[in-house]
Design a protein around this motif. Structure first.
Motif, PDB file in Angstrom:
ATOM      1  N   VAL A 243      53.675  63.501  30.532  1.00 55.07           N
ATOM      2  CA  VAL A 243      53.432  63.244  29.107  1.00 55.07           C
ATOM      3  C   VAL A 243      52.040  63.649  28.647  1.00 55.07           C
ATOM      4  O   VAL A 243      51.690  63.477  27.480  1.00 55.07           O
ATOM      5  CB  VAL A 243      53.683  61.766  28.737  1.00 55.07           C
ATOM      6  N   GLY A 244      51.238  64.190  29.554  1.00 51.68           N
ATOM      7  CA  GLY A 244      49.934  64.667  29.113  1.00 51.68           C
ATOM      8  C   GLY A 244      48.935  64.697  30.244  1.00 51.68           C
ATOM      9  O   GLY A 244      49.223  64.270  31.362  1.00 51.68           O
ATOM     10  N   LYS A 245      47.773  65.285  29.908  1.00 52.73           N
ATOM     11  CA  LYS A 245      46.707  65.423  30.880  1.00 52.73           C
ATOM     12  C   LYS A 245      45.635  64.373  30.564  1.00 52.73           C
ATOM     13  O   LYS A 245      45.081  64.331  29.459  1.00 52.73           O
ATOM     14  CB  LYS A 245      46.123  66.842  30.822  1.00 52.73           C
ATOM     15  N   ALA A 246      45.366  63.534  31.548  1.00 53.29           N
ATOM     16  CA  ALA A 246      44.556  62.342  31.312  1.00 53.29           C
ATOM     17  C   ALA A 246      43.056  62.626  31.354  1.00 53.29           C
ATOM     18  O   ALA A 246      42.565  63.416  32.171  1.00 53.29           O
ATOM     19  CB  ALA A 246      44.916  61.275  32.333  1.00 53.29           C
ATOM     20  N   ASN A 247      42.346  61.934  30.481  1.00 52.56           N
ATOM     21  CA  ASN A 247      40.897  62.055  30.371  1.00 52.56           C
ATOM     22  C   ASN A 247      40.217  61.597  31.663  1.00 52.56           C
ATOM     23  O   ASN A 247      40.769  60.793  32.430  1.00 52.56           O
ATOM     24  CB  ASN A 247      40.394  61.211  29.193  1.00 52.56           C
ATOM     25  N   MET A 248      39.028  62.125  31.889  1.00 55.68           N
ATOM     26  CA  MET A 248      38.332  61.860  33.154  1.00 55.68           C
ATOM     27  C   MET A 248      36.854  62.174  32.993  1.00 55.68           C
ATOM     28  O   MET A 248      36.456  62.919  32.107  1.00 55.68           O
ATOM     29  CB  MET A 248      38.908  62.766  34.248  1.00 55.68           C
ATOM     30  N   ASP A 249      36.028  61.611  33.873  1.00 59.44           N
ATOM     31  CA  ASP A 249      34.640  62.041  33.932  1.00 59.44           C
ATOM     32  C   ASP A 249      34.616  63.519  34.297  1.00 59.44           C
ATOM     33  O   ASP A 249      35.459  63.995  35.070  1.00 59.44           O
ATOM     34  CB  ASP A 249      33.878  61.246  35.000  1.00 59.44           C
ATOM     35  N   GLU A 250      33.627  64.252  33.752  1.00 55.35           N
ATOM     36  CA  GLU A 250      33.576  65.704  33.952  1.00 55.35           C
ATOM     37  C   GLU A 250      33.601  66.054  35.447  1.00 55.35           C
ATOM     38  O   GLU A 250      32.751  65.589  36.211  1.00 55.35           O
ATOM     39  CB  GLU A 250      32.318  66.272  33.288  1.00 55.35           C
ATOM     40  N   PHE A 251      34.588  66.820  35.851  1.00 56.33           N
ATOM     41  CA  PHE A 251      34.798  67.213  37.254  1.00 56.33           C
ATOM     42  C   PHE A 251      34.897  66.002  38.197  1.00 56.33           C
ATOM     43  O   PHE A 251      34.674  66.128  39.393  1.00 56.33           O
ATOM     44  CB  PHE A 251      33.713  68.192  37.735  1.00 56.33           C
ATOM     45  N   GLY A 252      35.208  64.833  37.660  1.00 55.61           N
ATOM     46  CA  GLY A 252      35.349  63.634  38.497  1.00 55.61           C
ATOM     47  C   GLY A 252      34.030  62.949  38.795  1.00 55.61           C
ATOM     48  O   GLY A 252      33.972  62.034  39.621  1.00 55.61           O
ATOM     49  N   MET A 253      32.962  63.399  38.112  1.00 49.43           N
ATOM     50  CA  MET A 253      31.633  62.887  38.434  1.00 49.43           C
ATOM     51  C   MET A 253      31.229  61.762  37.496  1.00 49.43           C
ATOM     52  O   MET A 253      30.553  61.992  36.482  1.00 49.43           O
ATOM     53  CB  MET A 253      30.622  64.022  38.382  1.00 49.43           C
ATOM     54  N   GLY A 254      31.629  60.536  37.852  1.00 54.97           N
ATOM     55  CA  GLY A 254      31.257  59.394  37.044  1.00 54.97           C
ATOM     56  C   GLY A 254      32.096  58.194  37.405  1.00 54.97           C
ATOM     57  O   GLY A 254      33.086  58.310  38.125  1.00 54.97           O
ATOM     58  N   THR A 255      31.698  57.045  36.888  1.00 55.61           N
ATOM     59  CA  THR A 255      32.359  55.791  37.223  1.00 55.61           C
ATOM     60  C   THR A 255      32.857  55.107  35.955  1.00 55.61           C
ATOM     61  O   THR A 255      33.232  53.948  35.965  1.00 55.61           O
ATOM     62  CB  THR A 255      31.364  54.890  38.001  1.00 55.61           C
ATOM     63  N   THR A 256      32.829  55.836  34.819  1.00 57.23           N
ATOM     64  CA  THR A 256      33.158  55.183  33.547  1.00 57.23           C
ATOM     65  C   THR A 256      34.048  56.018  32.620  1.00 57.23           C
ATOM     66  O   THR A 256      34.499  55.522  31.592  1.00 57.23           O
ATOM     67  CB  THR A 256      31.862  54.876  32.761  1.00 57.23           C
ATOM     68  N   THR A 257      34.278  57.303  32.943  1.00 51.03           N
ATOM     69  CA  THR A 257      34.967  58.261  32.071  1.00 51.03           C
ATOM     70  C   THR A 257      34.145  58.602  30.824  1.00 51.03           C
ATOM     71  O   THR A 257      34.619  59.254  29.914  1.00 51.03           O
ATOM     72  CB  THR A 257      36.396  57.787  31.716  1.00 51.03           C
ATOM     73  N   GLU A 258      32.876  58.195  30.812  1.00 50.38           N
ATOM     74  CA  GLU A 258      32.021  58.534  29.659  1.00 50.38           C
ATOM     75  C   GLU A 258      31.387  59.920  29.774  1.00 50.38           C
ATOM     76  O   GLU A 258      30.836  60.420  28.795  1.00 50.38           O
ATOM     77  CB  GLU A 258      30.911  57.494  29.514  1.00 50.38           C
ATOM     78  N   THR A 259      31.433  60.544  30.970  1.00 53.73           N
ATOM     79  CA  THR A 259      30.824  61.878  31.082  1.00 53.73           C
ATOM     80  C   THR A 259      31.802  62.973  30.673  1.00 53.73           C
ATOM     81  O   THR A 259      31.474  64.152  30.741  1.00 53.73           O
ATOM     82  CB  THR A 259      30.275  62.172  32.505  1.00 53.73           C
ATOM     83  N   SER A 260      33.001  62.618  30.239  1.00 54.66           N
ATOM     84  CA  SER A 260      33.958  63.607  29.733  1.00 54.66           C
ATOM     85  C   SER A 260      33.394  64.343  28.529  1.00 54.66           C
ATOM     86  O   SER A 260      32.810  63.727  27.635  1.00 54.66           O
ATOM     87  CB  SER A 260      35.261  62.908  29.328  1.00 54.66           C
ATOM     88  N   ALA A 261      33.605  65.666  28.498  1.00 49.90           N
ATOM     89  CA  ALA A 261      33.187  66.452  27.334  1.00 49.90           C
ATOM     90  C   ALA A 261      34.093  66.181  26.134  1.00 49.90           C
ATOM     91  O   ALA A 261      33.814  66.644  25.023  1.00 49.90           O
ATOM     92  CB  ALA A 261      33.202  67.940  27.677  1.00 49.90           C
ATOM     93  N   PHE A 262      35.174  65.427  26.361  1.00 46.41           N
ATOM     94  CA  PHE A 262      36.144  65.162  25.295  1.00 46.41           C
ATOM     95  C   PHE A 262      36.052  63.718  24.797  1.00 46.41           C
ATOM     96  O   PHE A 262      36.990  63.184  24.210  1.00 46.41           O
ATOM     97  CB  PHE A 262      37.554  65.500  25.781  1.00 46.41           C
ATOM     98  N   GLY A 263      34.904  63.077  25.044  1.00 49.05           N
ATOM     99  CA  GLY A 263      34.678  61.725  24.561  1.00 49.05           C
ATOM    100  C   GLY A 263      35.165  60.675  25.543  1.00 49.05           C
ATOM    101  O   GLY A 263      36.006  60.949  26.394  1.00 49.05           O
ATOM    102  N   ALA A 264      34.604  59.475  25.421  1.00 49.30           N
ATOM    103  CA  ALA A 264      34.925  58.380  26.341  1.00 49.30           C
ATOM    104  C   ALA A 264      36.344  57.866  26.089  1.00 49.30           C
ATOM    105  O   ALA A 264      36.875  57.988  24.988  1.00 49.30           O
ATOM    106  CB  ALA A 264      33.929  57.249  26.168  1.00 49.30           C
TER     107      ALA A 264
END
Lengths: 423, 92
Positions: free
Chosen positions: A68-89
């Motif tokens: 059903v879709g591609k899930a948001n994530m920290d950029e390249f998996g580098m983070g513990t909060t999903t806030e480093t995503s370039a597509f917003g937290a």
């Protein structure tokens, strides 16, 4: 308000009839999906469309699942909060002022909010277990080599595994059954798991189970987290398990060892992103090194740059022996400590995360503090072991996760133990 | 304090090795953060010598031709292509 759990929302139906027929699945956006944009949460790959499916995606489709879709994530998996995503937290569905954990935060949030029945995440140092704990769902980091990494866009190859996230232990185990098993396109996979039936191990029977509690992983935890943790162990004891404390001195060095190894591998893996074959090119001309350096400045966010630079430093002349070689020693030491512990116990238990979910924005300015939050999850990746995070109560209305660690290929044992926590 | 202090020049040098441009604000920020992080990594100095008993085995397979990506697929994500090739930055 949307949780921003998905970077790309698009449905891929499967006509196959299988164990996942009728199930909707969110796939972390570092797992390749043929014809469906796969960004790794990075501006670098904003327009990247893989020409092939990851092995796990083929297996989902064969099992009848609907992606059903591609899930948001920290950029390249580098983070513990999903806030480093370039597509917003991504917001935590339990409390939208909090982070969902990371790096597979979109996957866990989607499952917790009912936006998907199940999800795939990837776990390099806790990236499945942390968001599972923070969102109040179940996540499994499989033994290294149980699940194919073919088509997983690499961050730190020697540490990472793809794994399931689900509302229940049985659901997570059933998804693991679908994706586990050997793959000739990933030479590190193992025959173990070829005909697995982890789901039927979720029978809640912990009579006679012995649980070790590494004191190093409980000391220093938030008081409310610690309380929920001991309550869960008492509950398991009431069902026939027994527990005692164990000591694993190597664990004190695990965070440093983990970050040196992960950053070193990242600095090498992410060298491929030069904007020529794929990724953001910026269109610069002139000296190639300069053109690539400018494209990479634009394409990568701060945390990714930080890790590439520190990894380059740790591998550079004069520092390799001090950092990288010592980290490998620490990794071997951690493995030995786990081996000794498993001579006396069936599983090891700790809080998955030493703290409840952070507030959004709370921890972005201090990378070292963020790294230290991974203290309980990274030892498992260093030792290549399986671990599960299962909801174990709350502190001040926020979910607490119990982590159960098993011996190599001991997935059935941790599934069984975790299913008793749900009783 | 770390016994391997990092200054701004060293951050710039590592950035050059890694082919990542940094602006001056990033250099300043990373210099401070790297000092903290590397000081923490110094804890590895206390790790004992460990006998690394690797249980590694080579995984071999027959070297047989099989289908890979088509040229079109391989080029499908490139910003610029020409005559079936990837096109890199213009040098002059």
């Amino acid at each position: 308000m949307s949780l921003n759990a998905f970077i790309t929302k698009e449905t891929l139906e499967s006509d196959d009839d299988g164990p996942l027929a009728g199930k909707s699945i969110a796939v972390k956006d570092n797992i390749s999906t043929e014809g469906l944009r796969t960004t790794c949460g990075s501006a670098m790959l904003e327009e990247y469309v893989p020409p092939y499916d990851a092995t796990v995606v083929e297996r989902l489709k064969d099992a009848g699942a609907t992606i059903v879709g591609k899930a948001n994530m920290d950029e390249f998996g580098m983070g513990t909060t999903t806030e480093t995503s370039a597509f917003g937290a991504t917001k935590n569905p339990v409390d939208e002022t909090r982070v969902p954990g990371g790096s597979s935060g979109g996957s866990a949030a989607a499952v917790a909010a009912g936006e998907a029945d199940l999800a795939l995440g990837s776990d390099t140092g806790g990236s499945i277990r942390c968001p599972a704990a923070f969102c109040g769902v179940v996540g499994i980091k499989p033994t290294y080599g149980l699940v194919s990494r073919y088509g997983l866009i690499a961050y730190a190859n020697s540490l990472e595994q793809i794994g399931p996230i689900a509302p229940t232990v049985e659901g997570a185990a059933a998804l693991l059954d679908v994706i586990a098993g050997p793959d000739d396109r990933d030479g590190t996979t193992h025959d173990e798991g070829a005909d697995s039936d982890y789901a039927s191990a979720a029978d809640g029977d912990v009579e006679g189970l012995t649980i070790g509690v590494p004191t190093e992983l409980v000391e220093g935890a938030d008081e409310g987290v610690e309380e929920a943790f001991w309550d869960a162990l008492d509950e398991l004891e009431a069902q026939g398990a027994e527990y005692h404390e164990v000591s694993m001195p190597s664990i004190e060095k695990a965070v440093a060892a983990y970050y040196v190894i992960a950053m070193s591998e990242a600095s090498s893996n992410l060298a491929r992103f030069d904007g020529v074959r794929y990724g953001k090119s910026g269109g610069y001309e002139g000296n190639w090194n300069d053109a690539f350096a400018r494209a990479r400045e634009e394409g990568f966010g701060s945390e990714v740059k930080r890790r590439i630079l520190l990894g380059t430093y740790a591998l550079s002349a004069g520092y390799h022996d001090k950092y990288y070689a010592k980290a490998q020693d620490a990794r071997a030491w951690v493995k030995q400590d786990f081996d000794s512990a498993f001579e006396d116990v069936d599983v090891l238990a700790s809080p998955t995360m030493p703290v409840p979910p952070f507030e959004l924005g709370e921890s972005l300015d201090d990378p070292l503090q963020m790294y230290l939050a991974d203290a309980n999850t990274v030892p498992v990746n260093l030792a290549n072991l399986p671990a599960i995070s299962v909801p174990a109560g709350e502190t001040e209305g926020l979910p607490v996760g119990l982590q159960l660690i098993g011996p190599k290929f001991g997935e059935e044992t941790i599934v069984r133990a975790a299913s008793a926590v749900e009783n | 304090m770390s016994d391997t202090p990092v200054d701004a020049d060293e951050v710039r040098h590592v950035a050059e090795l890694a082919r990542v441009d940094l602006d001056e604000d990033e250099v300043e920020e990373f210099t401070t953060q790297f000092a903290d992080i590397l000081e923490y990594f110094d804890a590895l100095d206390e790790v004992p010598e460990v006998n690394r008993e690797d249980e590694l085995v080579n995984v071999m397979r027959p070297d047989e031709v099989r289908d890979g990506l088509t040229q079109e697929e391989a080029l499908s994500n490139a910003a610029e292509t020409e005559d079936g090739f990837f096109k890199g930055p213009r040098v002059s």
